[in-house]
Design a protein around this motif. Sequence first.
Motif, PDB file in Angstrom:
ATOM      1  N   MET A  52      32.463  47.236  54.031  1.00  0.00           N
ATOM      2  CA  MET A  52      33.378  48.357  53.912  1.00  0.00           C
ATOM      3  C   MET A  52      33.633  48.937  55.303  1.00  0.00           C
ATOM      4  O   MET A  52      32.722  49.045  56.125  1.00  0.00           O
ATOM      5  CB  MET A  52      32.746  49.413  53.012  1.00  0.00           C
ATOM      6  N   GLU A  66      36.077  51.915  50.591  1.00  0.00           N
ATOM      7  CA  GLU A  66      35.117  51.798  49.494  1.00  0.00           C
ATOM      8  C   GLU A  66      35.795  51.468  48.174  1.00  0.00           C
ATOM      9  O   GLU A  66      35.332  50.592  47.428  1.00  0.00           O
ATOM     10  CB  GLU A  66      34.324  53.105  49.349  1.00  0.00           C
ATOM     11  N   TRP A  70      35.130  48.258  45.806  1.00  0.00           N
ATOM     12  CA  TRP A  70      34.656  48.453  44.443  1.00  0.00           C
ATOM     13  C   TRP A  70      35.581  47.776  43.429  1.00  0.00           C
ATOM     14  O   TRP A  70      35.113  47.105  42.500  1.00  0.00           O
ATOM     15  CB  TRP A  70      34.509  49.939  44.133  1.00  0.00           C
ATOM     16  N   ARG A  87      28.093  50.744  44.348  1.00  0.00           N
ATOM     17  CA  ARG A  87      28.672  51.614  45.379  1.00  0.00           C
ATOM     18  C   ARG A  87      27.665  51.900  46.501  1.00  0.00           C
ATOM     19  O   ARG A  87      28.056  52.084  47.654  1.00  0.00           O
ATOM     20  CB  ARG A  87      29.175  52.907  44.747  1.00  0.00           C
ATOM     21  N   ARG A  91      28.567  51.184  50.393  1.00  0.00           N
ATOM     22  CA  ARG A  91      28.466  52.168  51.477  1.00  0.00           C
ATOM     23  C   ARG A  91      27.492  51.692  52.549  1.00  0.00           C
ATOM     24  O   ARG A  91      27.732  51.892  53.743  1.00  0.00           O
ATOM     25  CB  ARG A  91      28.028  53.515  50.904  1.00  0.00           C
TER      26      ARG A  91
END
Length: 474
Positions: A52, A66, A70, A87, A91
């Motif tokens: 990301m 993000e 996802w 998630r 991150r």
Amino acid sequence: MDPDVLVIGGGNAALCAALMAREAGRSVLLLEAAPRDWRGGNSGHTRNLRCMHDAPQDVLVEAYPEEEFWQDLLKVTGGITNEHLARMVIRASSTCRDWMRRHGVHFQPPLSGALHVARTNAFFMGGGKALVNAYYRSAERLGVQVRYASPVDRLEIEDGEFKAAWVGEQRITAKTCVLAAGGFESNREWLREAWGQNARGEWPSDNFLIRGTAFNRGVLLRHLLEDHGADRIGDPTQAHMVAIDARAPLYDGGICTRIDCVSLGVVVNREAERFYDEGEDFWPKRYAIWGRLVAQQPGQTAWSVIDAKAIGRFMPPVFPGVRADSLPELARKLGLDEERFMQTLDAYNGACRVGHFDHTALDDCHTEGLAPAKTHWARPIDTAPFYGYQLRPGVTFTYLGLETDDTAAVRFAGQPSTNLFVAGEMMAGNVLGKGYTAGVGMSIGTAFGRIAGRNAALAATGHPAVRGAVTEKA
């Protein structure tokens, strides 16, 4: 030999855990089942890490936020994923590369034709083998003790608390333990058990090839699930499974055996019939469904067919394709029924509606009135020479694993262990219920390896585990 932290495994996730625990000041012993020359598990066959980023970052172009990451993961898993853990991995992928560099990992811009992932994936200079070697050098420099050819047979666990590990007749105790010993993909007996027999009395998994290490036999995974009642997650038939060249070796063929021309042509089964949309989406988001698709075909085999227009647009595999100057000749060379093959190819060619071909975009070249359709990159296969590649399912790693939470703790009857943690393939099924997208396995292994190592170090000093990913840059 009784360390603060025992790490079982020798690939990316295990090394990340060992390095994190050692950086925290704990003594660490790492047990690798493979001999030194074969160390690193499947990580040695990798090339990149899905990252990301909200703006361009050194080797990464543009942005990959993000929510897009996802949505890509949600699409390939069909929603079979733990969003909170997914998630967290996403991150963590945005901040781990400075830490990786500190331990000797170098990155490079993606090579030309590398699956269109210049925006989403950071490539390792020298590939996964260089990454593994860099981590081992750093671990040894920091004082991590490493033992090779040391497969762990069983664990002593009391009321969810780790006590000791056994390597043959040797008992090794530690204050805490991290499990990162891989899936069960190289255990062909377990694959047989999981996939069972088909209606013809055949064992489909007997035709699978294993892309990676021969040492991931799932001994500890089965031991934890069956002997200690650890909480499980995942379907034993789900795996990162890719269509690879049928001539690949049984083990350790790696990335060079993958056939990447699928979206540029058609794929037919043993009956010379198409069975899926070859142009459904970009190849990095779809290449990992093709192993399972081939596994569902008669004899667990298929053939990817292209013409001269496709040459130079995909990563060439290690084996050359079967070459012919006409389609009927190609059918004969591939051992397919010539009449049925030509009916399939003629129907496909006649259904193509060619607009502006662009293999880097979801273009408007498609078929009409054909089932299954080809949604993008549909061009007639009409320009000699023609090529065919026989395919087999190539298993990278399995998704059955240990259920965990954002502390990376192994769970027993819903309760997290205070000193036993898990990372890598042994828990990837928490994020990957099915499907795959390029580089996400290394993202999971790096994120949870670091979490497990941090929390194992804390637990070794009597502190409780911390929730959440390790996100600092330095």
